[in-house]
Design a protein around this motif. Structure first.
Motif, short mmCIF file in Angstrom:
data_model
loop_
_atom_site.label_atom_id
_atom_site.label_comp_id
_atom_site.label_asym_id
_atom_site.label_seq_id
_atom_site.Cartn_x
_atom_site.Cartn_y
_atom_site.Cartn_z
N PHE A 155 -23.27 7.49 -17.85
CA PHE A 155 -22.49 8.49 -17.12
C PHE A 155 -21.03 8.05 -16.98
N THR A 156 -20.83 6.76 -16.80
CA THR A 156 -19.46 6.23 -16.72
C THR A 156 -18.73 6.50 -18.03
N PHE A 157 -19.40 6.30 -19.14
CA PHE A 157 -18.81 6.58 -20.45
C PHE A 157 -18.43 8.06 -20.57
N LEU A 158 -19.30 8.96 -20.13
CA LEU A 158 -19.01 10.39 -20.19
C LEU A 158 -17.77 10.73 -19.38
N PHE A 159 -17.72 10.24 -18.14
CA PHE A 159 -16.56 10.52 -17.28
C PHE A 159 -15.29 9.91 -17.86
N ALA A 160 -15.41 8.72 -18.45
CA ALA A 160 -14.24 8.06 -19.03
C ALA A 160 -13.69 8.87 -20.20
N LEU A 174 -11.12 -7.64 -4.61
CA LEU A 174 -11.84 -7.77 -3.35
C LEU A 174 -11.23 -6.87 -2.27
N SER A 175 -9.91 -6.76 -2.26
CA SER A 175 -9.25 -5.89 -1.29
C SER A 175 -9.57 -4.42 -1.56
N VAL A 176 -9.61 -4.04 -2.83
CA VAL A 176 -9.99 -2.67 -3.17
C VAL A 176 -11.41 -2.38 -2.69
N THR A 177 -12.30 -3.34 -2.87
CA THR A 177 -13.68 -3.17 -2.41
C THR A 177 -13.73 -3.05 -0.89
N ILE A 223 0.84 -1.20 0.00
CA ILE A 223 0.00 0.00 0.00
C ILE A 223 0.87 1.25 0.00
N THR A 224 0.51 2.23 -0.81
CA THR A 224 1.19 3.52 -0.84
C THR A 224 0.21 4.63 -0.45
N LYS A 225 0.75 5.83 -0.21
CA LYS A 225 -0.12 6.97 0.13
C LYS A 225 -1.06 7.31 -1.02
N GLN A 226 -0.57 7.17 -2.25
CA GLN A 226 -1.41 7.45 -3.41
C GLN A 226 -2.57 6.46 -3.51
N LEU A 227 -2.29 5.19 -3.20
CA LEU A 227 -3.35 4.19 -3.22
C LEU A 227 -4.37 4.45 -2.13
N LEU A 228 -3.90 4.83 -0.95
CA LEU A 228 -4.83 5.13 0.15
C LEU A 228 -5.74 6.30 -0.22
N MET A 229 -5.18 7.32 -0.90
CA MET A 229 -6.01 8.44 -1.35
C MET A 229 -7.03 7.98 -2.38
N SER A 230 -6.62 7.08 -3.27
CA SER A 230 -7.56 6.54 -4.26
C SER A 230 -8.66 5.74 -3.58
N PHE A 231 -8.31 4.93 -2.57
CA PHE A 231 -9.32 4.17 -1.84
C PHE A 231 -10.31 5.11 -1.14
N PHE A 232 -9.79 6.23 -0.64
CA PHE A 232 -10.67 7.20 0.01
C PHE A 232 -11.70 7.76 -0.98
N PHE A 233 -11.25 8.13 -2.17
CA PHE A 233 -12.18 8.67 -3.17
C PHE A 233 -13.16 7.60 -3.65
N LEU A 234 -12.71 6.34 -3.71
CA LEU A 234 -13.63 5.27 -4.04
C LEU A 234 -14.71 5.13 -2.97
N THR A 292 -15.25 4.85 -12.85
CA THR A 292 -14.20 5.47 -13.65
C THR A 292 -12.88 5.51 -12.89
N ILE A 293 -12.94 5.85 -11.60
CA ILE A 293 -11.72 5.88 -10.78
C ILE A 293 -11.21 4.47 -10.54
N LEU A 294 -12.12 3.52 -10.45
CA LEU A 294 -11.74 2.14 -10.11
C LEU A 294 -10.84 1.51 -11.17
N ALA A 295 -11.06 1.83 -12.45
CA ALA A 295 -10.30 1.20 -13.53
C ALA A 295 -8.80 1.41 -13.39
N PRO A 296 -8.31 2.65 -13.27
CA PRO A 296 -6.85 2.82 -13.11
C PRO A 296 -6.33 2.31 -11.77
#
Length: 372
Positions: free
Chosen positions: A113-118, A228-231, A68-79, A215-219
Motif C-alpha cells: 500500500f505504501t508503494f501504491l501511495f508513493a 526521533l523528534s518527528v516520532t 519548527i514552521t506552521k507547515q511542519l506542524l501541519m505535517s506532524f498533525f497528519f502523521l 508515505t507522508i513521513l519521507a518528505p
C-alpha cells in the motif's frame, strides 16, 4: 569485522521485532477479550510511548533539530492522524472482530500500500516497459487479491480445530467483550458485512493508514531530519486526538479503570511495540536498508499464529493460509523488483563514473608526459 557483526545483529534484531509484534497481537487480544475500551487502550499506550521517546529525542537531537514552521506542524498533525490515531484504532477494532493470526497476516500488505501511495504522490515511478516495473504492478495486484480473498473466503479450519469453534463467525463474540459500535460500523453492517468481514475491513484500513503515514513521513524527514523528534511530535498529536475523541466516546467513570491484564497489555504496547520496536527498526534501516528490513514483515504472521495457537488456541483457516500466502508472495515480488531497480541504478552510476574518470586520468597522464 565490526560492520559484519552489526549486519548480523541487525538481521537478528528484525527477527526479534517481528516476534515482539506477534506477542503484541496476542497480548492485546487477551486485553480486548477482558473488555478494555479501544480508545482508552490507544491513549494509554501512546501516552506511555510519548513519555519514553520525548526525552530521548530532546537530548539526542538537541543540536540537529531545525526550527519548527506552521507547515511542519501541519505535517506532524497528519502523521499523528494516520500513523498513530487511525492506524492503531483501526487495528484494535479489527483485532476485536477477528484474531491475532488474521491481524498479523494483513500487516505485510503495508509496504505494498505504501508503494501504491508513493506512486500516486509521485514519490516513486514505475516503468511499465521494464520487467521490474511489471513485477511491481503484478506483486501489488497479487497482494491486494490476497487481502480481498481473506475478506470473502474463510474456509475450513485446518490447524487447531476444536469443538468450541463450530460457528466460525462467533469465534470472537465473547459475552465479556463489548463490541465496538458507532455510525460507521452500523452502516457497514447494513451493507451486509458480518462481524468477521468487518474486522478484516478495519485491518485493511489500518494497513492503509500506516502506508499513508510512511508515505507522508519521507518528505517530512527531508525537511526535518530528526527522526526521533518527528516520532515524538506524531505521538503527541495522536495522544491529543485520542483524548479528544475519548471524551465523547467513552464512559469516564468506568472505561478508564484498567485491570491487571489490561495494564500489562498497555505497558507492553507502549514500551515494546511502540518505543523499543521503532528504535530497533530505525537502527536496522541504517545497517540493512529498507528493502531488507521490509522482507522481515512476513515473519509476523508466522510468529503471531504460533503464539496465538499456544496461548489462545486460535484456529488457522484455509482462507487465512491462501490469502496470507498471496500477500507474502506479492510483498516479496514488489520488494525484489525495487531492489533490482536500485541495483541497476547504482550500476549505471558506477559505470558512468568509471567511464568519465578513466579518460580523465589517461588524458592527464598524456599531458604530464608531454610537459616532461
Amino acid at each position: 569485522m565490526a560492520m559484519g557483526d552489526d549486519t548480523w545483529k541487525a538481521h537478528f534484531g528484525m527477527a526479534v521485532v517481528q516476534l515482539l509484534y506477534g506477542g503484541y497481537h496476542v497480548i492485546t487480544k487477551v486485553a480486548l477479550n477482558v473488555g478494555v475500551n479501544q480508545l482508552v487502550f490507544c491513549f494509554y499506550r501512546d501516552l506511555l510511548a510519548l513519555f519514553i521517546i520525548s526525552p530521548i529525542a530532546f537530548f539526542k537531537e538537541r543540536q540537529t533539530r531545525p526550527p519548527i514552521t506552521k507547515q511542519l506542524l501541519m505535517s506532524f498533525f497528519f502523521l499523528g492522524l494516520t500513523g498513530i490515531f487511525g492506524n492503531q484504532l483501526l487495528f484494535l477494532i479489527g483485532l476485536s472482530y477477528t484474531n491475532p493470526t488474521y491481524a498479523a497476516a494483513l500487516q505485510p500488505a503495508i509496504p505494498v500500500f505504501t508503494f501504491l501511495f508513493a506512486v500516486i504522490m509521485g514519490v516513486e515511478r514505475v516503468n511499465l516497459k521494464s520487467f521490474e516495473g511489471l513485477a511491481k504492478v503484478g506483486g501489488t495486484l497479487i497482494c491486494v487479491l490476497g487481502a480481498v480473498l481473506m475478506v470473502l473466503y474463510r474456509g475450513p479450519s485446518l490447524i487447531g480445530y476444536t469443538e468450541l469453534v463450530i460457528i466460525p463467525q462467533n469465534e470472537i463474540s465473547d459475552s465479556s467483550q463489548p463490541e465496538p459500535s458507532g455510525w460507521l460500523i452500523s452502516g457497514l453492517k447494513d451493507l451486509g458485512f458480518d462481524n468477521f468481514e468487518l474486522g478484516v475491513v478495519f485491518l485493511i484500513g489500518n494497513c492503509m493508514c500506516m502506508a499513508a503515514f510512511l508515505t507522508i513521513l519521507a518528505p517530512v524527514l527531508k525537511k526535518y531530519p530528526a527522526n526521533l523528534s518527528v516520532t515524538a511530535y506524531s505521538f503527541f498529536f495522536g495522544v491529543v486526538l485520542m483524548a479528544v475523541i475519548s471524551l465523547f466516546m467513552t464512559d469516564l467513570s468506568s472505561d478508564w479503570i484498567l485491570t491487571q491484564s489490561e495494564i500489562l497489555a498497555v505497558v507492553y504496547a507502549g514500551t515494546i511495540a511502540s518505543a523499543f520496536n521503532y528504535g530497533v527498526i530505525s537502527w536496522c534501516n541504517k545497517i540493512l536498508g529498507p528493502a531488507l528490513v521490509s522482507l522481515y514483515n512476513p515473519l509476523q504472521p508466522g510468529f503471531s499464529a504460533l503464539l496465538s495457537q499456544i496461548f489462545l488456541g486460535s484456529p488457522i483457516y484455509l482462507g487465512s493460509i491462501i490469502g496470507g500466502s498471496l500477500i507474502i508472495a506479492g510483498l516479496y515480488t514488489v520488494t525484489w523488483a525495487s531492489y533490482k531497480e536500485k541495483q541497476a541504478t547504482v550500476g549505471i552510476i558506477t559505470s558512468n563514473d568509471t567511464w568519465v574518470s578513466e579518460p580523465f586520468i589517461r588524458e592527464k597522464g598524456v599531458h604530464e608526459k608531454d610537459h616532461i
